[in-house]
Write a protein that holds these residues in place. Structure first.
Motif, PDB file in Angstrom:
ATOM      1  N   PHE A  87       9.718  14.370 -16.576  1.00  0.00           N
ATOM      2  CA  PHE A  87       9.950  12.968 -16.199  1.00  0.00           C
ATOM      3  C   PHE A  87      10.233  12.084 -17.414  1.00  0.00           C
ATOM      4  O   PHE A  87       9.632  12.253 -18.476  1.00  0.00           O
ATOM      5  CB  PHE A  87       8.718  12.405 -15.475  1.00  0.00           C
ATOM      6  CG  PHE A  87       8.629  12.815 -14.038  1.00  0.00           C
ATOM      7  CD1 PHE A  87       9.212  12.041 -13.051  1.00  0.00           C
ATOM      8  CD2 PHE A  87       7.990  13.989 -13.672  1.00  0.00           C
ATOM      9  CE1 PHE A  87       9.142  12.419 -11.717  1.00  0.00           C
ATOM     10  CE2 PHE A  87       7.910  14.381 -12.347  1.00  0.00           C
ATOM     11  CZ  PHE A  87       8.494  13.596 -11.367  1.00  0.00           C
ATOM     12  N   ILE A 129       5.066   7.565 -11.707  1.00  0.00           N
ATOM     13  CA  ILE A 129       5.328   8.877 -11.090  1.00  0.00           C
ATOM     14  C   ILE A 129       4.644   8.976  -9.726  1.00  0.00           C
ATOM     15  O   ILE A 129       5.166   9.603  -8.808  1.00  0.00           O
ATOM     16  CB  ILE A 129       4.895  10.025 -12.035  1.00  0.00           C
ATOM     17  CG1 ILE A 129       5.803  10.030 -13.270  1.00  0.00           C
ATOM     18  CG2 ILE A 129       4.963  11.385 -11.328  1.00  0.00           C
ATOM     19  CD1 ILE A 129       5.460  11.098 -14.296  1.00  0.00           C
ATOM     20  N   ARG A 159       4.700  18.941 -13.206  1.00  0.00           N
ATOM     21  CA  ARG A 159       5.964  19.039 -13.972  1.00  0.00           C
ATOM     22  C   ARG A 159       6.169  17.740 -14.760  1.00  0.00           C
ATOM     23  O   ARG A 159       7.286  17.250 -14.923  1.00  0.00           O
ATOM     24  CB  ARG A 159       7.142  19.361 -13.049  1.00  0.00           C
ATOM     25  CG  ARG A 159       7.353  18.353 -11.935  1.00  0.00           C
ATOM     26  CD  ARG A 159       8.334  18.862 -10.874  1.00  0.00           C
ATOM     27  NE  ARG A 159       8.615  17.809  -9.898  1.00  0.00           N
ATOM     28  CZ  ARG A 159       9.698  17.019  -9.910  1.00  0.00           C
ATOM     29  NH1 ARG A 159      10.620  17.170 -10.832  1.00  0.00           N
ATOM     30  NH2 ARG A 159       9.858  16.083  -9.010  1.00  0.00           N
ATOM     31  N   TRP A 160       5.076  17.225 -15.262  1.00  0.00           N
ATOM     32  CA  TRP A 160       4.984  15.963 -16.001  1.00  0.00           C
ATOM     33  C   TRP A 160       6.076  15.826 -17.059  1.00  0.00           C
ATOM     34  O   TRP A 160       6.685  14.772 -17.231  1.00  0.00           O
ATOM     35  CB  TRP A 160       3.609  15.901 -16.669  1.00  0.00           C
ATOM     36  CG  TRP A 160       3.254  14.647 -17.387  1.00  0.00           C
ATOM     37  CD1 TRP A 160       3.355  14.433 -18.731  1.00  0.00           C
ATOM     38  CD2 TRP A 160       2.719  13.439 -16.820  1.00  0.00           C
ATOM     39  NE1 TRP A 160       2.895  13.170 -19.040  1.00  0.00           N
ATOM     40  CE2 TRP A 160       2.503  12.534 -17.888  1.00  0.00           C
ATOM     41  CE3 TRP A 160       2.391  13.034 -15.523  1.00  0.00           C
ATOM     42  CZ2 TRP A 160       1.982  11.251 -17.691  1.00  0.00           C
ATOM     43  CZ3 TRP A 160       1.878  11.764 -15.332  1.00  0.00           C
ATOM     44  CH2 TRP A 160       1.684  10.893 -16.406  1.00  0.00           C
ATOM     45  N   ASP A 175      13.183  12.074 -12.659  1.00  0.00           N
ATOM     46  CA  ASP A 175      12.985  13.490 -12.994  1.00  0.00           C
ATOM     47  C   ASP A 175      14.316  14.167 -13.320  1.00  0.00           C
ATOM     48  O   ASP A 175      14.378  15.391 -13.393  1.00  0.00           O
ATOM     49  CB  ASP A 175      12.265  14.227 -11.848  1.00  0.00           C
ATOM     50  CG  ASP A 175      13.115  14.350 -10.594  1.00  0.00           C
ATOM     51  OD1 ASP A 175      14.243  13.802 -10.565  1.00  0.00           O
ATOM     52  OD2 ASP A 175      12.673  14.992  -9.628  1.00  0.00           O
ATOM     53  N   ARG A 223       9.511   9.971  -2.720  1.00  0.00           N
ATOM     54  CA  ARG A 223      10.089  11.278  -2.421  1.00  0.00           C
ATOM     55  C   ARG A 223       9.538  11.801  -1.086  1.00  0.00           C
ATOM     56  O   ARG A 223      10.282  12.365  -0.269  1.00  0.00           O
ATOM     57  CB  ARG A 223       9.717  12.217  -3.575  1.00  0.00           C
ATOM     58  CG  ARG A 223      10.637  13.382  -3.787  1.00  0.00           C
ATOM     59  CD  ARG A 223      10.439  13.997  -5.166  1.00  0.00           C
ATOM     60  NE  ARG A 223       9.116  14.534  -5.433  1.00  0.00           N
ATOM     61  CZ  ARG A 223       8.633  15.671  -4.922  1.00  0.00           C
ATOM     62  NH1 ARG A 223       9.365  16.401  -4.098  1.00  0.00           N
ATOM     63  NH2 ARG A 223       7.420  16.088  -5.227  1.00  0.00           N
ATOM     64  N   ASP A 247       4.267  16.756  -8.712  1.00  0.00           N
ATOM     65  CA  ASP A 247       5.040  16.023  -9.727  1.00  0.00           C
ATOM     66  C   ASP A 247       4.270  15.953 -11.054  1.00  0.00           C
ATOM     67  O   ASP A 247       4.875  16.066 -12.126  1.00  0.00           O
ATOM     68  CB  ASP A 247       5.403  14.620  -9.221  1.00  0.00           C
ATOM     69  CG  ASP A 247       6.520  14.662  -8.172  1.00  0.00           C
ATOM     70  OD1 ASP A 247       7.236  15.684  -8.119  1.00  0.00           O
ATOM     71  OD2 ASP A 247       6.679  13.681  -7.415  1.00  0.00           O
ATOM     72  N   TYR A 281       2.328  15.820  -3.026  1.00  0.00           N
ATOM     73  CA  TYR A 281       3.541  15.456  -3.777  1.00  0.00           C
ATOM     74  C   TYR A 281       3.176  14.992  -5.190  1.00  0.00           C
ATOM     75  O   TYR A 281       3.856  15.331  -6.160  1.00  0.00           O
ATOM     76  CB  TYR A 281       4.312  14.350  -3.045  1.00  0.00           C
ATOM     77  CG  TYR A 281       5.276  14.861  -1.987  1.00  0.00           C
ATOM     78  CD1 TYR A 281       4.815  15.392  -0.791  1.00  0.00           C
ATOM     79  CD2 TYR A 281       6.662  14.812  -2.185  1.00  0.00           C
ATOM     80  CE1 TYR A 281       5.695  15.850   0.183  1.00  0.00           C
ATOM     81  CE2 TYR A 281       7.549  15.269  -1.213  1.00  0.00           C
ATOM     82  CZ  TYR A 281       7.055  15.787  -0.033  1.00  0.00           C
ATOM     83  OH  TYR A 281       7.939  16.242   0.925  1.00  0.00           O
ATOM     84  N   SER A 311       6.533   9.948  -6.370  1.00  0.00           N
ATOM     85  CA  SER A 311       6.085  10.993  -5.430  1.00  0.00           C
ATOM     86  C   SER A 311       6.029  10.444  -4.016  1.00  0.00           C
ATOM     87  O   SER A 311       6.460  11.109  -3.063  1.00  0.00           O
ATOM     88  CB  SER A 311       4.700  11.500  -5.836  1.00  0.00           C
ATOM     89  OG  SER A 311       4.663  11.909  -7.181  1.00  0.00           O
TER      90      SER A 311
END
Lengths: 347, 347
Positions: free
Chosen positions: A44, A301, A40-41, A66, A308, A37, A33, A305
């Motif tokens: 955020f 982040i 796709r920095w 995000d 999530r 994440d 995870y 993660s």
């Protein structure tokens, strides 16, 4: 599920999740995870954590979003807590929908932070450690140590651990907890001895001060250093000379420059952001003699993660309790009427 | 009470507290806590709230600390939520010990925020409204309206309310909820009509945009304006010309300049900080013809005061549930061992 009820994962339920899934599998999943994440920095919202410092510790809020989900963690750091039988670090976290602002998960994060910190360390090492490194020196054998050990086993293939702590009781505790892990364990009587033959060294000590766990002469070429314990202003673990010889990898530079080992360096000292290593935009380890350093401080982040992951996990693992946390009047503009009706029903 | 258990006040329990104590008495008490905390303003760690904005709303964290206790509130603002039957504003909050970082209270704050917002408004008006003002125009009759009405009754002696909302159903709801309050209520068909004879006007509308609830011609000399609804960037209620004629009072200037009515003014436009009015360091109302304006946006210390009040209240009112939120290993350095032992016990 009604929107006014927030699922809550208690400490007990988090332990049930870890025991059922297994800590190694759970850290492998969390690392997945986190890597997704970090890749796709740029999607955020990022901000250094919001810290409230006192003489004895710090309380921090770590928010990020995000655009679909919003998460934050509350976490404290009080090194002296252990003397009173309390945790140095405790935490809880929350995930909410950005579209409505309604929370969708509240969870303990003391255990979850231990898992995500170790997962992040091992994920970084997967990209940075020398090829074929199976021996790790583990210096600092406190609350984070076993999680680091098992994450490096699960994610990096580490099979041998060389343990050292200034308190021999901590090392014995660590060895006892890991004896069924399948790893080969060696108790060492100094940090220098722990480093012998190790391709990876993890430092996770907890003093809130400038310490020198590793000195320059102890660090040979080719090693990967995973520096976990230096994570707030005034708290470092490595001698500055090591930093000058190392290629330094960080999570979020604006935060690491304040909190990490690199607070000892010039504010423009070159560092590489790990998310760029994960996407391939930047190089990880370049050659066998390079010293690589992950200057870990923990970034929002990573907690996002982990939140999530737990949120997804609850779809198949019903380890949560409903929490009556959000007022839910029949007519949303009639909050006061909800009170009146509750009074009428009680009468 | 063991330190790893956090008392949690659910929505149900908050309603029980309000019903048992009574909303007016509760707001009087909260105003007392706020006034006491504002009078020791300089002992607080202050920071503008940490906001995460999206197209449809905002999620905010509002932390503060007085060096002994640390508090924060999570709060969202989503004006479109009502269309889906959801609250525009929901909130929860937490109080912790600075010395250990351990939480001592988790509570719903949707209801509590409504109470503290109205208590703060009435507290400001106690210092700013014209002497003997007993009639208040209440423009915007949504979720916050009844709380404002009752706080002004309890704290400022307001006896007559002139109600207006662009949605007549909201006004009818408000009148129905307040009919047993002992206040004299008049439904009005325009904001202008609502202003007739009012010494105080409260605006609490919720659109996330620049609106002009009051225009310059509607505001005569001597009035006190309590502007509650304009509370984020791009959201205001008053025409700029009113601001130019008024003496403006604010909670925390760095936040109000971004979020309040005064975002329409130059960044150095003079404002008075309410804490200085409460300590006597600054003047409140100076004369009978002065227009005073409380540009309310809501500040973290008010939530801290409300949290502190609820925390004190629980000593005599047992309306909380124990929440298993903080991991508590026998040996604080043995977090992983706690997992192992839980597994052994379950087997």
């Amino acid at each position: 599920m009604t929107l006014n009820i927030v699922p809550f994962v208690s400490v007990d339920n988090m332990m049930r999740l870890v025991l059922q899934i297994g800590p190694e599998e759970m850290m492998r999943a969390i690392a997945g995870y986190i890597e997704a994440d970090f890749r796709r920095w740029e999607s955020f919202d990022k901000t250094p954590r919001v810290a409230s410092h006192s003489d004895v510790g710090v309380i921090e809020l770590m928010p990020t979003s995000d655009g679909e989900l919003y998460g934050f963690k509350y976490v404290n750091g009080h090194p002296k807590n252990t003397r009173a039988g309390l945790q140095t670090v405790t935490a809880f976290g929350l995930l909410a929908e950005v579209d409505t602002g309604y929370p969708v998960l509240l969870t303990e994060m003391t255990i979850l932070t231990a898992l995500r910190t170790a997962a992040m360390s091992a994920l970084a090492a997967k990209h940075l450690a020398p090829a074929g490194a199976t021996t790790m020196a583990l210096i600092g054998n406190g609350a984070q140590a076993e999680f680091q050990a098992l994450a490096f086993k699960a994610i990096c293939g580490v099979t041998h651990l060389r343990l050292y702590d200034i308190d021999a009781a901590a090392t014995m505790k660590c060895e006892r907890n890991l004896k069924a892990s399948g790893m080969t364990l060696t108790q060492c009587s100094s940090a220098e001895e722990a480093m012998e033959g190790a391709g990876i060294v993890t430092t996770c000590t907890a003093d809130k001060q400038y310490a020198t766990i590793l000195t320059d002469n102890m660090v040979g070429p080719g090693i990967h250093i995973n520096a976990v314990g230096g994570d707030c202003p005034g708290k470092t673990e490595l001698h500055r000379d090591i930093l000058m010889r190392a290629s330094i990898f960080v999570e979020y530079p604006p935060q690491t420059r304040i909190e990490g080992e690199i607070q000892q360096l010039a504010p423009d000292h070159p560092v590489t952001e790990l998310w760029q290593v994960f996407t391939g935009a930047a190089k990880g380890r370049r050659d066998a003699r390079q010293i690589t350093l992950f200057d870990s401080v923990g970034f929002a982040i990573e907690d996002f993660s982990a939140l999530r992951y737990v949120h997804d996990l609850l779809k198949t693992h019903p380890y949560s309790e409903p929490l009556d946390m959000i007022a839910d009047p029949d007519d949303p503009r009639d909050l006061y009427g909800m009170l009146l009706r509750a009074g009428a029903n009680a009468a």
